[in-house]
Scaffold this motif. Structure first.
Motif, PDB file in Angstrom:
ATOM      1  N   THR A 238       0.830  -1.207   0.000  1.00 41.38           N
ATOM      2  CA  THR A 238       0.000   0.000   0.000  1.00 41.38           C
ATOM      3  C   THR A 238       0.863   1.256   0.000  1.00 41.38           C
ATOM      4  O   THR A 238       2.014   1.239   0.435  1.00 41.38           O
ATOM      5  CB  THR A 238      -0.929   0.057   1.236  1.00 41.38           C
ATOM      6  N   LEU A 239       0.285   2.327  -0.507  1.00 36.73           N
ATOM      7  CA  LEU A 239       0.868   3.665  -0.483  1.00 36.73           C
ATOM      8  C   LEU A 239      -0.243   4.655  -0.148  1.00 36.73           C
ATOM      9  O   LEU A 239      -1.430   4.331  -0.270  1.00 36.73           O
ATOM     10  CB  LEU A 239       1.460   4.037  -1.848  1.00 36.73           C
ATOM     11  N   HIS A 240       0.138   5.851   0.244  1.00 38.25           N
ATOM     12  CA  HIS A 240      -0.858   6.892   0.496  1.00 38.25           C
ATOM     13  C   HIS A 240      -0.788   7.927  -0.627  1.00 38.25           C
ATOM     14  O   HIS A 240       0.087   8.780  -0.655  1.00 38.25           O
ATOM     15  CB  HIS A 240      -0.611   7.553   1.852  1.00 38.25           C
ATOM     16  N   THR A 241      -1.692   7.800  -1.592  1.00 34.02           N
ATOM     17  CA  THR A 241      -1.833   8.793  -2.656  1.00 34.02           C
ATOM     18  C   THR A 241      -3.321   9.011  -2.905  1.00 34.02           C
ATOM     19  O   THR A 241      -4.160   8.185  -2.518  1.00 34.02           O
ATOM     20  CB  THR A 241      -1.161   8.346  -3.970  1.00 34.02           C
ATOM     21  N   LYS A 242      -3.658  10.123  -3.579  1.00 30.96           N
ATOM     22  CA  LYS A 242      -5.066  10.465  -3.795  1.00 30.96           C
ATOM     23  C   LYS A 242      -5.742   9.532  -4.786  1.00 30.96           C
ATOM     24  O   LYS A 242      -6.906   9.175  -4.634  1.00 30.96           O
ATOM     25  CB  LYS A 242      -5.168  11.911  -4.269  1.00 30.96           C
ATOM     26  N   ASP A 243      -5.004   9.151  -5.838  1.00 34.03           N
ATOM     27  CA  ASP A 243      -5.594   8.306  -6.868  1.00 34.03           C
ATOM     28  C   ASP A 243      -4.563   7.295  -7.355  1.00 34.03           C
ATOM     29  O   ASP A 243      -3.416   7.273  -6.893  1.00 34.03           O
ATOM     30  CB  ASP A 243      -6.124   9.147  -8.036  1.00 34.03           C
ATOM     31  N   ALA A 244      -4.969   6.452  -8.283  1.00 31.49           N
ATOM     32  CA  ALA A 244      -4.092   5.385  -8.770  1.00 31.49           C
ATOM     33  C   ALA A 244      -2.878   5.954  -9.495  1.00 31.49           C
ATOM     34  O   ALA A 244      -1.741   5.502  -9.292  1.00 31.49           O
ATOM     35  CB  ALA A 244      -4.884   4.446  -9.687  1.00 31.49           C
ATOM     36  N   LYS A 245      -3.101   6.950 -10.348  1.00 32.76           N
ATOM     37  CA  LYS A 245      -1.994   7.532 -11.110  1.00 32.76           C
ATOM     38  C   LYS A 245      -0.927   8.118 -10.189  1.00 32.76           C
ATOM     39  O   LYS A 245       0.272   8.057 -10.473  1.00 32.76           O
ATOM     40  CB  LYS A 245      -2.540   8.617 -12.051  1.00 32.76           C
ATOM     41  N   ALA A 270      -6.745   2.432  -6.578  1.00 31.45           N
ATOM     42  CA  ALA A 270      -7.185   3.395  -5.565  1.00 31.45           C
ATOM     43  C   ALA A 270      -8.588   2.983  -5.126  1.00 31.45           C
ATOM     44  O   ALA A 270      -9.416   2.612  -5.963  1.00 31.45           O
ATOM     45  CB  ALA A 270      -7.198   4.809  -6.142  1.00 31.45           C
ATOM     46  N   GLN A 271      -8.848   3.027  -3.831  1.00 26.56           N
ATOM     47  CA  GLN A 271     -10.139   2.550  -3.362  1.00 26.56           C
ATOM     48  C   GLN A 271     -10.760   3.472  -2.317  1.00 26.56           C
ATOM     49  O   GLN A 271     -10.069   4.232  -1.642  1.00 26.56           O
ATOM     50  CB  GLN A 271     -10.015   1.132  -2.801  1.00 26.56           C
ATOM     51  N   ARG A 272     -12.074   3.374  -2.196  1.00 18.40           N
ATOM     52  CA  ARG A 272     -12.838   4.098  -1.181  1.00 18.40           C
ATOM     53  C   ARG A 272     -13.902   3.161  -0.609  1.00 18.40           C
ATOM     54  O   ARG A 272     -14.523   2.403  -1.347  1.00 18.40           O
ATOM     55  CB  ARG A 272     -13.510   5.342  -1.762  1.00 18.40           C
ATOM     56  N   LEU A 273     -14.101   3.245   0.696  1.00 13.85           N
ATOM     57  CA  LEU A 273     -15.147   2.473   1.365  1.00 13.85           C
ATOM     58  C   LEU A 273     -16.388   3.358   1.452  1.00 13.85           C
ATOM     59  O   LEU A 273     -16.356   4.429   2.065  1.00 13.85           O
ATOM     60  CB  LEU A 273     -14.674   2.060   2.762  1.00 13.85           C
ATOM     61  N   VAL A 274     -17.468   2.933   0.823  1.00 14.49           N
ATOM     62  CA  VAL A 274     -18.657   3.774   0.712  1.00 14.49           C
ATOM     63  C   VAL A 274     -19.823   3.168   1.494  1.00 14.49           C
ATOM     64  O   VAL A 274     -19.926   1.951   1.660  1.00 14.49           O
ATOM     65  CB  VAL A 274     -19.071   3.971  -0.764  1.00 14.49           C
ATOM     66  N   VAL A 300     -15.271   0.670  -3.573  1.00  9.71           N
ATOM     67  CA  VAL A 300     -15.186   1.068  -4.982  1.00  9.71           C
ATOM     68  C   VAL A 300     -13.705   1.113  -5.353  1.00  9.71           C
ATOM     69  O   VAL A 300     -12.902   1.711  -4.634  1.00  9.71           O
ATOM     70  CB  VAL A 300     -15.839   2.440  -5.214  1.00  9.71           C
ATOM     71  N   TYR A 301     -13.347   0.460  -6.465  1.00  6.84           N
ATOM     72  CA  TYR A 301     -11.946   0.333  -6.874  1.00  6.84           C
ATOM     73  C   TYR A 301     -11.693   1.036  -8.212  1.00  6.84           C
ATOM     74  O   TYR A 301     -12.356   0.748  -9.203  1.00  6.84           O
ATOM     75  CB  TYR A 301     -11.565  -1.141  -7.030  1.00  6.84           C
ATOM     76  N   GLU A 302     -10.729   1.939  -8.219  1.00  7.83           N
ATOM     77  CA  GLU A 302     -10.211   2.538  -9.455  1.00  7.83           C
ATOM     78  C   GLU A 302      -8.954   1.753  -9.824  1.00  7.83           C
ATOM     79  O   GLU A 302      -7.945   1.841  -9.143  1.00  7.83           O
ATOM     80  CB  GLU A 302      -9.886   4.015  -9.222  1.00  7.83           C
ATOM     81  N   ILE A 303      -9.027   0.962 -10.897  1.00  6.79           N
ATOM     82  CA  ILE A 303      -7.952   0.028 -11.242  1.00  6.79           C
ATOM     83  C   ILE A 303      -7.198   0.530 -12.469  1.00  6.79           C
ATOM     84  O   ILE A 303      -7.781   0.729 -13.541  1.00  6.79           O
ATOM     85  CB  ILE A 303      -8.520  -1.386 -11.504  1.00  6.79           C
ATOM     86  N   TYR A 325      -9.538   5.432 -18.373  1.00  3.36           N
ATOM     87  CA  TYR A 325     -10.038   4.332 -17.562  1.00  3.36           C
ATOM     88  C   TYR A 325     -10.997   4.906 -16.515  1.00  3.36           C
ATOM     89  O   TYR A 325     -10.941   6.101 -16.200  1.00  3.36           O
ATOM     90  CB  TYR A 325      -8.895   3.564 -16.892  1.00  3.36           C
ATOM     91  N   PRO A 326     -11.900   4.104 -15.976  1.00  2.00           N
ATOM     92  CA  PRO A 326     -12.892   4.620 -15.018  1.00  2.00           C
ATOM     93  C   PRO A 326     -12.220   5.131 -13.749  1.00  2.00           C
ATOM     94  O   PRO A 326     -11.539   4.386 -13.046  1.00  2.00           O
ATOM     95  CB  PRO A 326     -13.765   3.392 -14.720  1.00  2.00           C
ATOM     96  N   LEU A 327     -12.409   6.427 -13.467  1.00  2.00           N
ATOM     97  CA  LEU A 327     -11.878   7.036 -12.251  1.00  2.00           C
ATOM     98  C   LEU A 327     -12.862   6.833 -11.105  1.00  2.00           C
ATOM     99  O   LEU A 327     -14.023   6.454 -11.307  1.00  2.00           O
ATOM    100  CB  LEU A 327     -11.637   8.526 -12.475  1.00  2.00           C
ATOM    101  N   LEU A 328     -12.398   7.110  -9.891  1.00  2.00           N
ATOM    102  CA  LEU A 328     -13.261   6.942  -8.720  1.00  2.00           C
ATOM    103  C   LEU A 328     -14.552   7.744  -8.861  1.00  2.00           C
ATOM    104  O   LEU A 328     -15.638   7.248  -8.553  1.00  2.00           O
ATOM    105  CB  LEU A 328     -12.512   7.362  -7.459  1.00  2.00           C
ATOM    106  N   LYS A 329     -14.439   8.984  -9.341  1.00  2.00           N
ATOM    107  CA  LYS A 329     -15.633   9.818  -9.460  1.00  2.00           C
ATOM    108  C   LYS A 329     -16.619   9.232 -10.475  1.00  2.00           C
ATOM    109  O   LYS A 329     -17.838   9.324 -10.295  1.00  2.00           O
ATOM    110  CB  LYS A 329     -15.260  11.250  -9.828  1.00  2.00           C
ATOM    111  N   ASP A 330     -16.094   8.607 -11.532  1.00  2.00           N
ATOM    112  CA  ASP A 330     -16.971   7.968 -12.521  1.00  2.00           C
ATOM    113  C   ASP A 330     -17.695   6.771 -11.908  1.00  2.00           C
ATOM    114  O   ASP A 330     -18.892   6.558 -12.144  1.00  2.00           O
ATOM    115  CB  ASP A 330     -16.163   7.505 -13.734  1.00  2.00           C
TER     116      ASP A 330
END
Length: 361
Positions: A238-245, A270-274, A300-303, A325-330
Motif C-alpha cells: 500500500t501507499l498513500h496517494t489520492k488516486d491510482a496515477k 485506488a479505493q474508497r469504502l462507501v 469502490v476500486y479505481e484500477i 479508464y474509469p476514475l473513482l468519481k466515474d
C-alpha cells in the motif's frame, strides 16, 4: 463503577454498531467517549475525570503499557474474547494540553476474511483484481486514505492466492490485524530490529511466492519491494496517494528508476469504502438501523493496469500519455445512477477533493 465491566460494555456496544474506533477524549471537567462508525464520529457517553482516568489506566494495563507514564505517547495491543467473539484491539495514547491523556482503541474483529465479490460494489472490479493474481511476479499497489479498507482487500486477495493458487504467502504488517493460519505473518517490531526493510530482506530468504507488505514508507523498503518483484515474487503493498496515477509518481519520488517501475508494476488500485443506500432508511443506512444482515458498506476500486498503466508511465517519463479508464468519481456516479449510493457519498469522496484542486497554488 466496576472498571472491567464498563470497558467490556463499551467494547461490546462498539462492536454491535460495527464501529472501527473508540475515542476517549479529555474535556475540562470529564471525558467524552465517541465511536467512529461508517466514517463518522458519533457521541456515545461521558465520564467524570476520575472515572475516565481509571478506564484509561485499565485499558493501558491490559495492553501491557506503562500506566504511570502520561507525558509521552504510547501504543500497545491485546486480544479479547467478548461472548465468544474474538477481537484484536490496538491502543494509542496521546498527552494533551489539558495535562490529560487521550486514548483511541482501534477494533480489529477476527472474523473470517471476505472474498472479493463480497467486498466490491461492482463484480467486474472483483474479477479484475482476482485476475491480477495470475501474475507470477510483479508489484501491485493499493492506495487510499486511512479506513478505506486497503488491508481488508489485501487479506482477501492473499487468501485467494493461498487457497486457489496454492502459493506460499508471507505478510509483513504493523500491526498484524487479523491472525490467519493459512499464511505466515510477520509483525514489525522496531525495538527488536524488525523494520519493514529488515523484515522484507528476511522474508526473501524464506521461499515466498506472494509477499504482502503493509506499507511502503521509505526509499529502502521501496527498493527491496522492487527487487523482490524483479526476482520472481508477487508483491502486494500500500501507499498513500489520492488516486491510482499518483502512486506511479510517488514511487519515482522514492528514488526508484523509471525502468524498474516499468518492469515490475503490474497494477495500481485506488479505493474508497462507501456507505450503501438502505431501502428501510431511504438514504445511507442509519447507525442504528437493524435491517438484518444486509451489507451496509462496500468498496469502490479505481484500477489502473495494462495499456492504461503503460500510458501513465509514459506520462511520468515526460512523453505524454493517452489513457482513459474509469476514475473513482466515474464509479461513484455509476453507483448513484444504479441506486446503490447517495449524493452525500459522492460529495464526501470527490467534491471536497475537486474543490481543493481548484485552489490556486
Amino acid at each position: 463503577m466496576v472498571v472491567e465491566k464498563v470497558v467490556e460494555e463499551i467494547l461490546s456496544e462498539a462492536l454491535a454498531l460495527n464501529s472501527t474506533d473508540i475515542h476517549f477524549i479529555p474535556r475540562q471537567h470529564g471525558y467524552a467517549v465517541q465511536f467512529r462508525s461508517s466514517g463518522q464520529l458519533i457521541p456515545h457517553t461521558e465520564f467524570s475525570l476520575r472515572e475516565g482516568e481509571r478506564l484509561i489506566s485499565h485499558v493501558k494495563f491490559m495492553a501491557s503499557m506503562d500506566i504511570g507514564e502520561k507525558r509521552k505517547p504510547q501504543s500497545g495491543s491485546f486480544q479479547l474474547d467478548l461472548s465468544g467473539f474474538v477481537v484484536s484491539l490496538r491502543i494509542s495514547t496521546l498527552p494533551t494540553a489539558l495535562s490529560k491523556e487521550s486514548l483511541v482503541i482501534r477494533l480489529l474483529p477476527q472474523q473470517a476474511v471476505l472474498d472479493m465479490f463480497q467486498l466490491s460494489l461492482f463484480p467486474n472490479s472483483a474479477q479484475k483484481l482476482l485476475a491480477l493474481l495470475s501474475h507470477s511476479h510483479g508489484l501491485i499497489v493499493f492506495t487510499g486514505p486511512t479506513g478505506s479498507g486497503k488491508t481488508t482487500t489485501l487479506y482477501s486477495l492473499i487468501q485467494h492466492s493461498a487457497n486457489q493458487h496454492g502459493r506460499n504467502v508471507i505478510t509483513l504488517e504493523d500491526p498484524v490485524e487479523k491472525q490467519n493460519d493459512r499464511w505466515l505473518q510477520v509483525q514489525v517490531n522496531e525495538k527488536a530490529g524488525v523494520t519493514y526493510s529488515t523484515g522484507l530482506k528476511a522474508i526473501l530468504r524464506h521461499d515466498p511466492d506472494v509477499i504482502m507488505v503493509g506499507e511502503i514508507r521509505d526509499e529502502e523498503t521501496a527498493r527491496i519491494a522492487i527487487r523482490a518483484a524483479l526476482t520472481g515474487h508477487l508483491v502486494l503493498t500500500t501507499l498513500h496517494t489520492k488516486d491510482a496515477k499518483g502512486a506511479v509518481f510517488r514511487l519515482l519520488e522514492f528514488g526508484l528508476k523509471w525502468h524498474e517501475i516499468q518492469q515490475t508494476l503490474v497494477a495500481v488500485t485506488a479505493q474508497r469504502l462507501v456507505n450503501l443506500m438502505c431501502p428501510q432508511c431511504d438514504t445511507a443506512c442509519s447507525l442504528y438501523c437493524r435491517s438484518g444482515n444486509r451489507r451496509k458498506q462496500a468498496t469502490v476500486y479505481e484500477i489502473l493496469s495494462g495499456t492504461n498503466l503503460q500510458e501513465v508511465l509514459k506520462e511520468a517519463k515526460g512523453e505524454g500519455g493517452d489513457y482513459q479508464y474509469p476514475l473513482l468519481k466515474d464509479l461513484l456516479r455509476k453507483g448513484i445512477a444504479l441506486g446503490y449510493l447517495s449524493q452525500k457519498e459522492y460529495h464526501r469522496w470527490v467534491f471536497e477533493e475537486e474543490e481543493r484542486d481548484k485552489v490556486p497554488r
